[in-house]
Structure formats: structure tokens, C-alpha cells
Design a protein around this motif. Sequence first.
Motif, mmCIF file in Angstrom:
data_model
loop_
_atom_site.group_PDB
_atom_site.id
_atom_site.type_symbol
_atom_site.label_atom_id
_atom_site.label_comp_id
_atom_site.label_asym_id
_atom_site.label_seq_id
_atom_site.Cartn_x
_atom_site.Cartn_y
_atom_site.Cartn_z
ATOM 1 N N ASN A 1 0.873 -1.168 0.000
ATOM 2 C CA ASN A 1 0.000 0.000 0.000
ATOM 3 C C ASN A 1 0.909 1.218 0.000
ATOM 4 O O ASN A 1 1.906 1.233 0.727
ATOM 5 N N ARG A 2 0.572 2.212 -0.804
ATOM 6 C CA ARG A 2 1.366 3.435 -0.851
ATOM 7 C C ARG A 2 0.442 4.619 -0.674
ATOM 8 O O ARG A 2 -0.533 4.764 -1.413
ATOM 9 N N ARG A 3 0.727 5.444 0.314
ATOM 10 C CA ARG A 3 -0.066 6.642 0.538
ATOM 11 C C ARG A 3 0.491 7.799 -0.259
ATOM 12 O O ARG A 3 1.693 8.060 -0.239
ATOM 13 N N VAL A 4 -0.409 8.488 -0.950
ATOM 14 C CA VAL A 4 -0.070 9.707 -1.672
ATOM 15 C C VAL A 4 -1.143 10.721 -1.299
ATOM 16 O O VAL A 4 -2.259 10.676 -1.818
ATOM 17 N N GLY A 5 -0.830 11.603 -0.360
ATOM 18 C CA GLY A 5 -1.842 12.533 0.137
ATOM 19 C C GLY A 5 -2.963 11.785 0.822
ATOM 20 O O GLY A 5 -2.732 10.972 1.705
ATOM 21 N N TRP A 6 -4.205 12.016 0.375
ATOM 22 C CA TRP A 6 -5.371 11.335 0.949
ATOM 23 C C TRP A 6 -5.724 10.074 0.184
ATOM 24 O O TRP A 6 -6.757 9.467 0.419
ATOM 25 N N THR A 7 -4.876 9.668 -0.727
ATOM 26 C CA THR A 7 -5.143 8.507 -1.566
ATOM 27 C C THR A 7 -4.190 7.375 -1.198
ATOM 28 O O THR A 7 -3.028 7.600 -0.878
ATOM 29 N N THR A 8 -4.691 6.151 -1.241
ATOM 30 C CA THR A 8 -3.866 4.966 -1.017
ATOM 31 C C THR A 8 -3.926 4.093 -2.267
ATOM 32 O O THR A 8 -5.007 3.752 -2.745
ATOM 33 N N ILE A 9 -2.759 3.750 -2.802
ATOM 34 C CA ILE A 9 -2.651 2.861 -3.959
ATOM 35 C C ILE A 9 -2.289 1.483 -3.425
ATOM 36 O O ILE A 9 -1.322 1.329 -2.681
ATOM 37 N N ASN A 10 -3.081 0.474 -3.787
ATOM 38 C CA ASN A 10 -2.925 -0.874 -3.252
ATOM 39 C C ASN A 10 -2.690 -1.863 -4.395
ATOM 40 O O ASN A 10 -3.404 -1.821 -5.393
ATOM 41 N N ARG A 11 -1.707 -2.737 -4.232
ATOM 42 C CA ARG A 11 -1.429 -3.809 -5.189
ATOM 43 C C ARG A 11 -1.168 -5.095 -4.430
ATOM 44 O O ARG A 11 -0.562 -5.083 -3.370
ATOM 45 N N PHE A 12 -1.627 -6.206 -5.015
ATOM 46 C CA PHE A 12 -1.364 -7.499 -4.393
ATOM 47 C C PHE A 12 -1.321 -8.581 -5.457
ATOM 48 O O PHE A 12 -1.826 -8.428 -6.558
ATOM 49 N N SER A 13 -0.711 -9.703 -5.086
ATOM 50 C CA SER A 13 -0.631 -10.883 -5.937
ATOM 51 C C SER A 13 -0.637 -12.100 -5.025
ATOM 52 O O SER A 13 -0.041 -12.071 -3.948
ATOM 53 N N SER A 14 -1.317 -13.166 -5.456
ATOM 54 C CA SER A 14 -1.372 -14.362 -4.618
ATOM 55 C C SER A 14 -0.962 -15.597 -5.409
ATOM 56 O O SER A 14 -1.030 -15.625 -6.637
ATOM 57 N N SER A 15 -0.586 -16.638 -4.667
ATOM 58 C CA SER A 15 -0.206 -17.896 -5.302
ATOM 59 C C SER A 15 -1.406 -18.578 -5.949
ATOM 60 O O SER A 15 -1.240 -19.445 -6.785
ATOM 61 N N GLY A 16 -2.612 -18.172 -5.583
ATOM 62 C CA GLY A 16 -3.829 -18.716 -6.185
ATOM 63 C C GLY A 16 -4.158 -18.085 -7.524
ATOM 64 O O GLY A 16 -5.165 -18.420 -8.140
ATOM 65 N N GLY A 17 -3.324 -17.162 -7.990
ATOM 66 C CA GLY A 17 -3.519 -16.537 -9.292
ATOM 67 C C GLY A 17 -4.207 -15.184 -9.259
ATOM 68 O O GLY A 17 -4.370 -14.548 -10.293
#
Length: 124
Positions: free
Chosen positions: A95-111
Motif C-alpha cells: 500500500n502506498r499513501r499519496v496525500g489522501w489517496t492509497t494505492i494498493n497492489r497485491f498478488s497471490s499464489s492462487g492466481g
Amino acid sequence: MKTALKCSLFGLALLTFDAWAQVPGLANCTRSANLLACVDANGNAYSVNTAGKTIYLRGFEKIGQRYWAQTNSIYGQLTFFTGIASDGEAWVGYNRRVGWTTINRFSSSGGSTGKFTCSRLTGC
């Protein structure tokens, strides 16, 4: 994975916005200095424990009948997380905060992979 991720992100939000724990229908929570433990109406349970800049999440996903654990490490505006479930699925993301915004990225072994943005004004 998606349910576990939602629970873990929701748990982080509850740490940030304690008032949410008091809203009826979201979850029934108990809180101490470092620990937040919640159970929702669907039978999902999770806990959030803080130790310095590390956040430990553990939970139980009712639908999948599985336990999961996730560790989040905070470095300034970045939060990296890794998790594993009792069925062997693992995931990583940030998760990356930029001001009042949060950018979220994820990846799992389930695809599963995902990217979503959340704002305090417009939500996710």
C-alpha cells in the motif's frame, strides 16, 4: 484470498479509524492498547496487533473455513505485506499513501492479482 485481503485491509482501517469499530453491523470488536479483535455477523474473525512499525493480522474466513495470517511492515508512506492461509495460499503486496489517496497492489499464489485506489473522500 479476496475475503482475507478485505478483512486485513478492513482491520488496518479500524486501527486508523477507531470510531468504525462502534458502527453497528460492521463487526463486534474488543480493543486493548496494542490489540484489536473482531468478529463480524458472518462468523469471520480477525485480530490486529501492533508492535512498533509492524502490524500482525490473524483471522478466520468462515466461507473458506480457513485460517490466515499476514504481516505488514511500514516504511514511511509504504506498507509491504505478506500473508499465508491454512490451505497453502500465499500473497504479497503493498500500500502506498499519496496525500489522501492509497494505492494498493497485491498478488497471490492462487492466481489473484489486483490494483485498486482508495481515497478518504470517495472510498475504494
